[in-house]
Design a protein around this motif. Structure first.
Motif, PDB file in Angstrom:
ATOM      1  N   MET A   1      30.083   3.816 -36.304  1.00 17.80           N
ATOM      2  CA  MET A   1      28.458   3.529 -36.333  1.00 17.80           C
ATOM      3  C   MET A   1      28.001   3.102 -37.804  1.00 17.80           C
ATOM      4  N   ILE A   2      27.429   2.113 -37.783  1.00 15.82           N
ATOM      5  CA  ILE A   2      26.830   1.660 -39.150  1.00 15.82           C
ATOM      6  C   ILE A   2      25.573   2.485 -39.238  1.00 15.82           C
ATOM      7  N   LYS A   3      25.535   2.920 -40.670  1.00 13.23           N
ATOM      8  CA  LYS A   3      24.210   3.756 -41.038  1.00 13.23           C
ATOM      9  C   LYS A   3      23.511   2.716 -42.113  1.00 13.23           C
ATOM     10  N   ASN A 293      25.106  -8.392 -35.246  1.00 17.47           N
ATOM     11  CA  ASN A 293      26.569  -9.255 -35.240  1.00 17.47           C
ATOM     12  C   ASN A 293      26.670  -9.522 -36.526  1.00 17.47           C
ATOM     13  N   GLN A 294      25.971 -10.186 -37.337  1.00 14.02           N
ATOM     14  CA  GLN A 294      26.117 -10.671 -38.865  1.00 14.02           C
ATOM     15  C   GLN A 294      26.317  -9.293 -39.654  1.00 14.02           C
ATOM     16  N   LEU A 295      25.282  -8.043 -39.407  1.00 13.19           N
ATOM     17  CA  LEU A 295      25.615  -7.123 -40.051  1.00 13.19           C
ATOM     18  C   LEU A 295      27.079  -6.462 -39.825  1.00 13.19           C
ATOM     19  N   ARG A 296      27.588  -6.134 -38.585  1.00 15.49           N
ATOM     20  CA  ARG A 296      28.832  -5.922 -38.115  1.00 15.49           C
ATOM     21  C   ARG A 296      29.974  -6.647 -38.800  1.00 15.49           C
ATOM     22  N   LEU A 298      29.746  -8.329 -41.670  1.00 15.69           N
ATOM     23  CA  LEU A 298      29.473  -8.106 -43.015  1.00 15.69           C
ATOM     24  C   LEU A 298      30.387  -6.725 -43.296  1.00 15.69           C
ATOM     25  N   ALA A 299      30.143  -5.709 -42.614  1.00 18.39           N
ATOM     26  CA  ALA A 299      30.821  -4.410 -42.558  1.00 18.39           C
ATOM     27  C   ALA A 299      32.290  -4.498 -42.397  1.00 18.39           C
ATOM     28  N   ASP A 300      32.669  -5.570 -41.661  1.00 17.03           N
ATOM     29  CA  ASP A 300      34.213  -5.497 -41.243  1.00 17.03           C
ATOM     30  C   ASP A 300      34.692  -6.568 -42.785  1.00 17.03           C
ATOM     31  N   ARG A 301      34.055  -7.100 -43.216  1.00 16.56           N
ATOM     32  CA  ARG A 301      34.521  -8.024 -44.606  1.00 16.56           C
ATOM     33  C   ARG A 301      34.709  -7.119 -45.543  1.00 16.56           C
ATOM     34  N   TYR A 302      33.636  -6.167 -45.596  1.00 20.02           N
ATOM     35  CA  TYR A 302      33.521  -5.246 -46.834  1.00 20.02           C
ATOM     36  C   TYR A 302      34.461  -3.868 -46.539  1.00 20.02           C
ATOM     37  N   GLY A 303      35.048  -3.519 -45.523  1.00 18.76           N
ATOM     38  CA  GLY A 303      35.619  -2.349 -45.050  1.00 18.76           C
ATOM     39  C   GLY A 303      34.751  -1.096 -45.395  1.00 18.76           C
ATOM     40  N   MET A 304      33.544  -1.025 -44.799  1.00 12.92           N
ATOM     41  CA  MET A 304      32.478  -0.116 -45.061  1.00 12.92           C
ATOM     42  C   MET A 304      31.293  -0.079 -43.937  1.00 12.92           C
ATOM     43  N   ASP A 305      30.795   1.262 -43.855  1.00 11.30           N
ATOM     44  CA  ASP A 305      29.919   1.379 -42.863  1.00 11.30           C
ATOM     45  C   ASP A 305      28.472   1.776 -43.191  1.00 11.30           C
ATOM     46  N   GLU A 306      27.974   1.387 -44.244  1.00 15.93           N
ATOM     47  CA  GLU A 306      26.602   1.752 -44.774  1.00 15.93           C
ATOM     48  C   GLU A 306      26.091   0.747 -45.604  1.00 15.93           C
ATOM     49  N   PHE A 307      24.909   0.409 -45.187  1.00 16.31           N
ATOM     50  CA  PHE A 307      24.057  -0.428 -45.793  1.00 16.31           C
ATOM     51  C   PHE A 307      22.626  -0.041 -46.324  1.00 16.31           C
ATOM     52  N   LEU A 308      22.122  -0.568 -47.354  1.00 14.54           N
ATOM     53  CA  LEU A 308      20.916  -0.430 -47.785  1.00 14.54           C
ATOM     54  C   LEU A 308      20.254  -1.876 -47.680  1.00 14.54           C
ATOM     55  N   ILE A 309      18.888  -1.808 -47.145  1.00 12.71           N
ATOM     56  CA  ILE A 309      18.647  -3.121 -46.732  1.00 12.71           C
ATOM     57  C   ILE A 309      17.054  -3.387 -47.427  1.00 12.71           C
ATOM     58  N   LEU A 310      16.884  -4.429 -47.632  1.00 13.96           N
ATOM     59  CA  LEU A 310      15.411  -4.874 -48.390  1.00 13.96           C
ATOM     60  C   LEU A 310      14.836  -5.875 -47.407  1.00 13.96           C
ATOM     61  N   CYS A 311      13.620  -5.817 -47.350  1.00 13.45           N
ATOM     62  CA  CYS A 311      12.970  -6.723 -46.536  1.00 13.45           C
ATOM     63  C   CYS A 311      11.576  -7.083 -47.391  1.00 13.45           C
ATOM     64  N   VAL A 326      15.645  -3.747 -36.450  1.00 13.74           N
ATOM     65  CA  VAL A 326      17.027  -3.330 -36.861  1.00 13.74           C
ATOM     66  C   VAL A 326      17.345  -1.893 -36.490  1.00 13.74           C
ATOM     67  N   SER A 327      16.623  -0.832 -36.755  1.00 15.80           N
ATOM     68  CA  SER A 327      16.971   0.071 -36.075  1.00 15.80           C
ATOM     69  C   SER A 327      17.396   0.369 -34.848  1.00 15.80           C
ATOM     70  N   GLU A 328      16.813  -0.224 -33.918  1.00 13.03           N
ATOM     71  CA  GLU A 328      16.962  -0.389 -32.247  1.00 13.03           C
ATOM     72  C   GLU A 328      18.330  -1.114 -32.340  1.00 13.03           C
ATOM     73  N   ALA A 329      18.456  -2.320 -33.044  1.00 17.78           N
ATOM     74  CA  ALA A 329      19.648  -2.858 -32.861  1.00 17.78           C
ATOM     75  C   ALA A 329      21.103  -2.311 -33.218  1.00 17.78           C
ATOM     76  N   LEU A 330      20.955  -1.438 -34.264  1.00 17.55           N
ATOM     77  CA  LEU A 330      21.917  -0.801 -34.639  1.00 17.55           C
ATOM     78  C   LEU A 330      22.069   0.593 -34.213  1.00 17.55           C
ATOM     79  N   ASN A 331      20.860   0.901 -33.406  1.00 22.25           N
ATOM     80  CA  ASN A 331      21.088   2.208 -32.751  1.00 22.25           C
ATOM     81  C   ASN A 331      21.223   3.725 -33.397  1.00 22.25           C
ATOM     82  N   ILE A 332      20.564   3.462 -34.599  1.00 21.37           N
ATOM     83  CA  ILE A 332      20.771   4.378 -35.713  1.00 21.37           C
ATOM     84  C   ILE A 332      19.885   5.645 -35.645  1.00 21.37           C
ATOM     85  N   LYS A 333      19.001   5.868 -34.612  1.00 19.28           N
ATOM     86  CA  LYS A 333      18.039   7.074 -34.568  1.00 19.28           C
ATOM     87  C   LYS A 333      18.939   8.164 -33.895  1.00 19.28           C
TER      88      LYS A 333
END
Length: 333
Positions: A1-3, A293-296, A298-311, A326-333
């Protein structure tokens, strides 16, 4: 799961006061915790109209006091401008008040114009080449491991803690990744600044990571601009204010976030359009499905599962909505 966490530059929108922006920031951090974001970090910028995070340590304390569990951090303290000893004491003080919740991210940026840098270092010349020496001193002060051969042997950074906050290096390529890895530090790749070398940097970090008693396994983050709305079309509309903001920041112009109307009315040159297309490589924009889809990817490209995001868009309500989606899309809660 992506954090997910938040990297906040505390960007001021046009028509907004600084006090209003700070109140928004507190609201944003409390909401981020409710939405399942695991970290809330602050950048450090000086001498700008728009980016109001000049003292991340103070903002970390304010946010930690208004939340319960989310980790608060710096992304990052500009170590070349400061005494490693003072940085160690400030961060250990934070850890003593909010144990187990503090992240200390360090950057090598000069902090602004030559005049600004002179003001930050009180006129004392200091080379950026000193960064890794300063970093080693900071590690020793934080962990109370200063060698007997060090010029300041016997000096201890207070308060003395049983547990010390983790240290992270913010970087843009292989050299910073290798140096962080050899010291067993966490590594944050600034995809939102330069996206081209992320894969190489992350692989370099994994290849050279040296575990120690404070960090047993590689710890990796990547920071990326992100704008999410109910549809791809709406996300593109909202992102227009961030597009113009980025363009102006790069030119050293007004760094306050413009409205969507101002962005639509702006007369862009051909060179502006080329630069905006390039800047989109630093950004994920779209509907919840597109963002996921794009975040997943990028996670595969980088081989990691945690991001900091700026909006960094103009409307606070649209920014809140973006983080919610984004929270709902990645189901992080």
């Amino acid at each position: 799961m992506i954090k997910l966490g938040v990297l906040d530059q505390v960007p001021l929108s046009k028509g907004q006061t600084v006090t209003e922006k700070m109140q928004e920031t507190i609201k944003m951090a409390t909401l981020a915790e409710e939405l399942g974001y695991t970290r809330y970090w602050f950048a450090e910028h000086h001498g700008t109209k728009g980016m109001q995070s000049t003292a991340p340590e103070i903002l970390m304390a304010a946010i930690a006091a208004h939340t319960e569990n989310i980790r608060v951090g710096s992304g990052g303290i500009l170590l070349p401008q400061y005494s490693p000893f003072k940085v160690a004491e400030v961060t250990k003080q934070l850890e003593s008040i909010f144990p187990g919740r503090v992240d200390v991210g360090l950057g090598r940026s000069p902090g602004g114009t030559p005049a600004l840098r002179r003001a930050l270092v009180d006129g004392t010349p200091r080379s950026l080449d000193e960064f890794w020496r300063q970093m080693d001193d900071l590690i020793h002060y934080v962990r109370d491991t200063l060698p007997r051969t060090h010029p300041n042997a016997g000096v201890k950074a207070a308060p003395i803690l049983e547990n010390t906050p983790p240290l992270w290096i913010l970087g843009l390529g292989e050299n910073s990744a290798e140096q962080a890895a050899k010291r067993g530090l966490g590594y944050v790749f600034g995809h939102f600044i330069k996206s081209a070398r992320g894969e190489q940097a992350m692989q370099t970090y994994r290849d050279h990571f040296t575990p120690n008693e404070w960090s047993k396994t590689p710890q990796m983050l990547a920071a990326v601009f992100m704008v999410c709305a109910d549809t791809d079309e709406e996300a593109e509309r909202l992102a227009s204010s961030q597009d113009l903001w980025l363009l102006r920041v790069e030119k050293g112009l007004d760094s306050r976030i413009p409205s969507i109307k101002e962005a639509n009315d702006y007369q862009y040159t051909d060179e502006d359009h080329k630069r905006m297309i390039h800047n989109r490589t630093r950004t994920i924009i779209g509907s919840p499905e597109t963002v996921r889809n794009q975040l997943r990817t990028l996670a595969d490209r980088y081989g990691m599962d945690e991001f900091l995001i700026l909006c960094n868009i103009h409307s606070f309500s649209d920014r809140i909505r973006s983080y919610q989606l984004v929270s709902e899309a990645l189901n992080i809660k």
